[in-house]
Design an enzyme around this catalytic site. Structure first.
Site, short mmCIF file in Angstrom:
data_model
loop_
_atom_site.label_atom_id
_atom_site.label_comp_id
_atom_site.label_asym_id
_atom_site.label_seq_id
_atom_site.Cartn_x
_atom_site.Cartn_y
_atom_site.Cartn_z
N ASP A 1 54.13 60.43 -79.48
CA ASP A 1 54.68 59.19 -79.44
C ASP A 1 53.54 58.82 -78.63
O ASP A 1 54.42 58.08 -77.30
CB ASP A 1 56.51 59.25 -78.65
CG ASP A 1 56.76 57.40 -78.45
OD1 ASP A 1 56.49 56.74 -79.82
OD2 ASP A 1 57.71 57.06 -77.65
N TYR B 1 69.95 59.65 -74.72
CA TYR B 1 70.36 61.03 -73.83
C TYR B 1 70.34 60.67 -72.43
O TYR B 1 71.00 61.22 -71.88
CB TYR B 1 69.09 61.74 -74.54
CG TYR B 1 69.02 61.96 -75.69
CD1 TYR B 1 70.44 62.67 -76.74
CD2 TYR B 1 67.46 62.19 -76.44
CE1 TYR B 1 69.82 62.70 -77.47
CE2 TYR B 1 67.98 62.38 -77.43
CZ TYR B 1 68.98 62.88 -78.53
OH TYR B 1 68.32 62.97 -79.44
#
EC number: 2.7.11.17
Length: 382
Positions: free
Chosen positions: A142, A34
């Site tokens: 994560d 992104y």
């Protein structure tokens, strides 16, 4: 309104865009799907600015606003601090604390000694941050060594948890998430199976991190998803005598209560913080650095490949900018400067660099195969 602000309005820029003038952008720290992360000088000193192209999140803008909302609510000594945010016509800018002390394993390997006692206290710091997230119904999703950073080079610097790009806030405490998330080798079995997941995925990742911190290699060695899933669910966690003989039983027990395939049986962050190993009482003073140094050498070679990938990501992101003449995407030079000696040679990123990177990757694979064979022999003789 200032004259500069009036000009920004005339050019269709949002009101918050005026804040951009407070920051002087520097090197690129990383890049993803992104956008990029840049270092910058701001009113209060150096910061990290995550720049997200709106075009790349079109239809999913709520994902960005959710991250902003969450970052502003989180306040913990072991979580990277939110500073500010603003936007332009085509980008979001998220400003956070800049952690300049280095990644977890790099910092440890630069020390003269790192014992099991040190490891238990390091894991305790991270676990308090995870517990804080879970108390606030936030799942990081994560957790991995690359997202664990020291704030400064000071010996007593705090270790902070960073990168909240795929973190989710649960609408209800027992909400089940279904999207694939996490990094290969650290993601829990329920994520790989897409069965739905929640807070227990972070505890699995903490188990993998702890294991690696104590021996210098991952508990799971498979290189494809099917084999990795089988290894995580059907095989016992291996504690090879050669590498684990000087590590306490408490440490092994701690790992085993986290690396439980069934998420409902996996220990919670609260339970983990109460484990005796995190007190350091029975941890040994065995120096773990030789094994961890081998891990760092492998990681450095992987970074060479990552710098090539980084340049490709940045090039693609630049293609999507509405005004390339005012690009904020930076380049890969800054990222390579972060790892002088293993990445700085690749700043040109030409064909030679790609070829060199591939050769090093092949060499790494050969080294790992030889290492695996050596371990198999030593394990069979143990």
């Amino acid at each position: 309104m200032s004259f500069a602000g009036m000009l920004n309005r005339l050019h269709g820029q949002p009101e918050s865009y005026d804040k951009k003038s407070k920051y002087k952008f520097g090197r690129t720290l990383g890049a993803g799907t992104y956008g990029v992360v840049r270092e910058a000088d701001g009113p209060s000193g150096k910061v990290a600015i995550k720049i997200i192209l709106k075009k790349n999140v079109k239809g999913n803008e709520k994902m960005v606003y959710a991250e902003l909302d969450m970052l502003q609510r989180l306040t913990h000594p072991h979580i990277v601090k939110f500073v500010d945010w603003f936007e332009s016509r085509d980008k979001f800018y998220i400003v956070t604390q800049l952690a300049t002390g280095g990644e977890l394993f790099d910092r440890i390997c630069d020390q003269g000694k790192f014992t099991e006692v040190d490891a238990s206290q390091t894991i305790r710091q991270i676990m308090t941050a995870v517990d804080y997230l879970h108390d606030n119904d936030v799942v990081h999703r994560d957790l991995k060594p690359e997202n664990l950073l020291y704030v400064t080079r000071d010996p007593d610097s705090d270790l902070v948890l960073a990168d909240f790009g795929i973190t989710k806030t649960l609408d209800i405490k027992e909400e089940t998430l279904t999207t694939m998330a996490g990094s290969f080798g650290y993601a829990a079995p329920e994520v790989m199976e897409q069965k739905g997941h929640g807070k227990p995925v972070d505890m699995w990742s903490m188990g993998v991190i702890t294991y690696t911190l104590l021996c210098g290699y991952s508990p799971f060695r498979s290189e494809n998803l099917r084999d990795l899933l089988r290894e995580c669910t059907a095989a016992p966690v291996p504690f090879h005598e050669r590498y684990w003989k000087d590590v306490s039983q408490d440490a092994k027990d701690f790992i085993l209560v986290l690396l439980v395939p069934e998420p409902e049986k996996r220990w919670t962050s609260k339970e983990a913080l109460g484990h005796i190993w995190l007190s350091g009482k029975n941890a040994t003073d065995h120096n773990l650095l030789p094994e961890l140094e081998a891990y760092r050498r492998r990681a450095r070679l992987r970074r060479v490949i990552e710098i090539v990938k980084l340049q490709n990501r940045i090039a693609k992101l630049k293609e999507h900018e509405e005004d390339p003449s005012e690009s904020d995407m930076g380049d890969a030079q800054g990222a390579s400067d972060n790892h002088k000696g293993d990445g700085s040679r690749l700043h040109a990123l030409g064909l030679f660099a790609v070829r060199e990177a591939k050769q090093k990757q092949e060499s790494l694979q050969v080294e790992e195969e030889l290492e695996k064979e050596s371990r198999r022999r030593s394990f069979s003789n143990a």
